[in-house]
Design a protein around this motif. Sequence first.
Motif, PDB file in Angstrom:
ATOM      1  N   LYS A 191      18.237  -6.797 -19.591  1.00 60.51           N
ATOM      2  CA  LYS A 191      18.902  -6.511 -20.594  1.00 60.51           C
ATOM      3  C   LYS A 191      19.039  -6.891 -21.505  1.00 60.51           C
ATOM      4  O   LYS A 191      18.852  -8.527 -21.776  1.00 60.51           O
ATOM      5  N   HIS A 220      21.869  -7.591 -25.141  1.00 55.99           N
ATOM      6  CA  HIS A 220      23.277  -6.873 -25.641  1.00 55.99           C
ATOM      7  C   HIS A 220      22.517  -7.359 -27.243  1.00 55.99           C
ATOM      8  O   HIS A 220      21.961  -8.524 -27.781  1.00 55.99           O
ATOM      9  N   PRO A 230      28.449  -6.548 -30.491  1.00 53.27           N
ATOM     10  CA  PRO A 230      29.874  -6.649 -30.336  1.00 53.27           C
ATOM     11  C   PRO A 230      30.674  -4.958 -30.097  1.00 53.27           C
ATOM     12  O   PRO A 230      30.425  -4.597 -31.528  1.00 53.27           O
ATOM     13  N   SER A 268      33.573  -2.167 -29.941  1.00 58.30           N
ATOM     14  CA  SER A 268      34.751  -1.536 -29.585  1.00 58.30           C
ATOM     15  C   SER A 268      34.448  -0.615 -28.195  1.00 58.30           C
ATOM     16  O   SER A 268      34.548   0.757 -29.309  1.00 58.30           O
ATOM     17  N   LEU A 297      32.879   2.285 -25.777  1.00 58.64           N
ATOM     18  CA  LEU A 297      31.713   2.261 -25.660  1.00 58.64           C
ATOM     19  C   LEU A 297      30.780   1.263 -25.596  1.00 58.64           C
ATOM     20  O   LEU A 297      30.325   0.579 -26.923  1.00 58.64           O
ATOM     21  N   GLY A 298      30.258   0.751 -24.657  1.00 57.52           N
ATOM     22  CA  GLY A 298      28.503  -0.114 -24.994  1.00 57.52           C
ATOM     23  C   GLY A 298      28.538  -0.706 -23.828  1.00 57.52           C
ATOM     24  O   GLY A 298      28.758   0.231 -22.807  1.00 57.52           O
ATOM     25  N   TRP A 299      27.102  -1.516 -23.382  1.00 54.13           N
ATOM     26  CA  TRP A 299      27.108  -2.075 -22.164  1.00 54.13           C
ATOM     27  C   TRP A 299      28.087  -3.633 -22.153  1.00 54.13           C
ATOM     28  O   TRP A 299      28.290  -4.420 -22.917  1.00 54.13           O
ATOM     29  N   PRO A 300      28.921  -3.796 -20.756  1.00 56.47           N
ATOM     30  CA  PRO A 300      29.930  -4.150 -20.414  1.00 56.47           C
ATOM     31  C   PRO A 300      29.357  -6.189 -20.056  1.00 56.47           C
ATOM     32  O   PRO A 300      28.155  -5.923 -19.509  1.00 56.47           O
ATOM     33  N   GLU A 360      34.445  -9.414 -20.595  1.00 57.30           N
ATOM     34  CA  GLU A 360      35.690  -8.534 -20.788  1.00 57.30           C
ATOM     35  C   GLU A 360      35.208  -8.245 -21.976  1.00 57.30           C
ATOM     36  O   GLU A 360      35.730  -6.441 -23.057  1.00 57.30           O
ATOM     37  N   ASP A 361      33.805  -7.984 -22.424  1.00 56.23           N
ATOM     38  CA  ASP A 361      33.543  -7.465 -23.940  1.00 56.23           C
ATOM     39  C   ASP A 361      32.054  -6.484 -23.731  1.00 56.23           C
ATOM     40  O   ASP A 361      32.249  -6.296 -22.622  1.00 56.23           O
ATOM     41  N   THR A 362      31.903  -5.212 -25.155  1.00 56.17           N
ATOM     42  CA  THR A 362      31.157  -4.693 -24.685  1.00 56.17           C
ATOM     43  C   THR A 362      30.425  -4.971 -25.909  1.00 56.17           C
ATOM     44  O   THR A 362      30.466  -5.331 -27.200  1.00 56.17           O
TER      45      THR A 362
END
Length: 241
Positions: A133, A135, A138, A140, A142-145, A148-150
């Motif tokens: 993975k 990342h 950031p 808001s 849809l995205g890769w969790p 608590e953030d994506t």
Amino acid sequence: MFESTDVLPFLPTVSAAWLSLIPGIILYVYLLNRKAGSLSEPLKDRLLSSFLIAVIIYKLWPVVESPGMMMNHPSLLLYYSGGAWGTEAAAVGAVLWFWWKHRQSPVQNGLSVLHWLLTGGLVLRLVSSLLIKEHGIPLSGLGWPAGEDTFFPVHFLRAVLYGVLLWRALFLVSRNRFTRRSVGELLAGTGAAELLSASFKPPGPLLWGLSGWEWTGLAALLAGLALFVADREKKPPTNRT
């Protein structure tokens, strides 16, 4: 999928990012055996020694980065590898070693060797993108969790880009097409993929405003475009009647 810093219980000093190279190398060796013909054996020998050089540089890089601490506490080297610019240094060392070995006993078609080297890089990056993975910035919604953030899934973007480039590389192999233009196409495509992926990542360690992989991508893009243009200029003009 794994985080790049994950470790396995039986190999606590080796990160998942390095372990992901193993299936990539297996796939690459399979492709060499099936499609590289007479280039297979010399390429495998040189690539294996280059890979070992990269591993040694990466493992010993903390000595370069923090010589005082490592000299005072050498046992720390059992637990630490890499560091800032460690991956880039390992890659440069591997390339220089391969180049030196190639200068000692060059093969007939240098462009085919360069093509298969680029293909190997594409295989490793593709497999890594499918297993590790990464990342991005950031997001808001849809995205890769991650907690608590994506975040933007950079690994998915890389998988798509390198998958397309690998398909193109193998297509050129099937046509036995090893020209400056074809190598330049793959090199420029690899550089563009790195730069595009980096644009969705938070900034890391910078050198004159760019990260190590961004500099690598920019160099690959410019070198690929130069090969592409050189191949076009080499062709004689077509006489029209």
